[in-house]
Structures are given as C-alpha cells and as structure tokens.
Design an enzyme around this catalytic site. Structure first.
Site, short mmCIF file in Angstrom:
data_model
loop_
_atom_site.label_atom_id
_atom_site.label_comp_id
_atom_site.label_asym_id
_atom_site.label_seq_id
_atom_site.Cartn_x
_atom_site.Cartn_y
_atom_site.Cartn_z
N ASN A 61 39.22 43.46 34.98
CA ASN A 61 38.01 44.27 35.22
C ASN A 61 37.44 44.79 33.90
OD1 ASN A 61 40.39 45.87 35.31
ND2 ASN A 61 39.38 47.51 36.42
N ASN A 64 31.95 49.91 32.79
CA ASN A 64 30.80 50.32 32.01
C ASN A 64 30.47 51.78 32.36
OD1 ASN A 64 27.78 50.56 31.34
ND2 ASN A 64 28.31 48.55 30.55
N GLU A 74 38.21 39.77 39.58
CA GLU A 74 38.07 38.49 40.29
C GLU A 74 36.79 37.77 39.86
OE1 GLU A 74 38.81 41.43 41.46
OE2 GLU A 74 39.87 41.37 43.37
N CYS A 112 37.17 43.37 46.65
CA CYS A 112 35.99 44.01 47.25
C CYS A 112 35.09 42.94 47.88
CB CYS A 112 35.23 44.81 46.20
SG CYS A 112 34.21 43.79 45.11
N1 THU Z 1 38.54 46.37 40.90
C1 THU Z 1 38.78 45.05 40.63
O1 THU Z 1 38.67 44.60 39.48
N2 THU Z 1 39.17 44.26 41.64
C2 THU Z 1 39.40 44.67 42.92
O2 THU Z 1 39.78 43.87 43.75
C3 THU Z 1 39.17 46.07 43.28
C4 THU Z 1 38.64 46.94 42.22
C5 THU Z 1 38.18 47.23 39.78
C6 THU Z 1 36.76 47.73 39.76
C7 THU Z 1 36.90 48.98 38.94
O3 THU Z 1 36.89 48.62 37.56
C8 THU Z 1 38.29 49.48 39.27
O4 THU Z 1 38.99 48.38 39.82
C9 THU Z 1 38.31 50.64 40.26
O5 THU Z 1 37.60 50.33 41.40
#
Ligand code: THU
Length: 160
Positions: A61, A64, A74, A112
């Site tokens: 992830n 920002n 993902e 998500c």
């Molecule tokens: N996040 C992901 O990268 N993948 C997921 O499946 C769920 C959430 C990240 C988004 C954000 O940077 C952090 O997790 C908290 O939501």
C-alpha cells in the site's frame, strides 16, 4: 419470487499445509509489507502475484496525505504486474498485512471492493481465474477466483 444464493468457497490451510509455491508467495507478500508506505494508517499491506511465466511480482500500500490518492497493495501490485507484462496472465494473488502494532494479522486480511473490481478486470482481461490467497497467522484462506469475492460484480458484459 425466486431466491438466488451466491456463496464463496474458502479453503483454510495452516502454514504447514502450504506447498512450496504457496509458501514462497506468502513470504513475498509478508516481506512486501516492510516496504509499504503507510505513515497515516500504520497498517502495512503486502501483495505478491504469481504470473503465468513463473515470475513473482510484489507491491504494497502507498498512502497519501490526501487520503483517497493513496492505493491499496493489491491494486499497486496488479497494476505494476500488468504494466510490466501486459500479455502474461496472473495466476495467484497473495496478500498479508501487519497491524498498527507491527504484527502480522491473525485473521486473513480482506481486499476492499475497489481491489476486488480490479482483480475481476484482470481475470476478464486474461480470460483466466486468479486464485486469491489471504494470509493470516491463524491460517491462509484460498479462494479459487476473484469472481467469488465479487459475486454480482460489474464486468464488461454489463457495458453491452
Ligand atoms: N489496504 C490495503 O492495501 N489492502 C487491503 O486489502 C485493505 C486496506 C490499505 C489501504 C490503507 O493504506 C491501509 O490499508 C488502511 O486501510
């Protein structure tokens, strides 16, 4: 009236039940959490995809300060993989996460809706399912297709 039930079929495997490739993907996804950029949520997500050519691509992830401008692990990973290998199908996508205390989550982490939509697009793009592995220290969930994670999802056939 008719009832329509769409269910998801999940296989739960313990660490010792993972085959060599699956172990490699879990390790790659876990490792990718340490390169994530998550100064706001402190929730570090890593992803690893296995391509049809055997290559493993990882991502994480990228947050920002303008929150919606960030991107989940993902999508970062799938977009990167698809941009490097536009003609190579994605076979498996594995994700892992560390919580705000820095520990890998016990429960498998769940992608998500937007990421599910991108997985679905990738399946359609290559005409082949993506097996999704959701890692947790308590076990890894296996789902055979992203379609199962988005049962009545929007796809290109809806555009016609
Ligand atoms: N996040 C992901 O990268 N993948 C997921 O499946 C769920 C959430 C990240 C988004 C954000 O940077 C952090 O997790 C908290 O939501």
């Amino acid at each position: 009236m008719k009832e329509i039930v769409k269910s998801v079929h999940i296989i739960l495997k313990e660490e010792k039940e993972l085959n060599e490739v699956e172990q490699k993907l879990v390790e790659a996804a876990k490792d990718a959490t340490f390169r994530s950029y998550a100064p706001y949520s402190h929730f570090h997500v890593g992803a690893a995809v296995l391509l049809d050519n055997g290559e493993i691509i990882t991502g994480n992830n990228q947050e920002n300060c303008a929150f919606p401008s960030g991107l989940c692990a993902e999508r970062t990973t799938l977009f990167y993989a698809n941009s490097r290998y536009p003609d190579v199908p994605v076979r498996i996508l594995c994700i892992a996460a560390r919580d705000t205390l820095g520990n890998f989550t016990k429960e498998p982490i769940s992608p998500c809706g937007a990421c599910r939509q991108v997985m679905l697009e990738t399946e359609h793009r290559f005409g082949s399912p993506i097996q999704v592995m959701l890692y947790g220290t308590g076990g890894t969930y296996f789902v055979n297709s992203a379609r199962e994670l988005l049962p009545i999802g929007f796809d290109k056939n809806n555009l016609i």
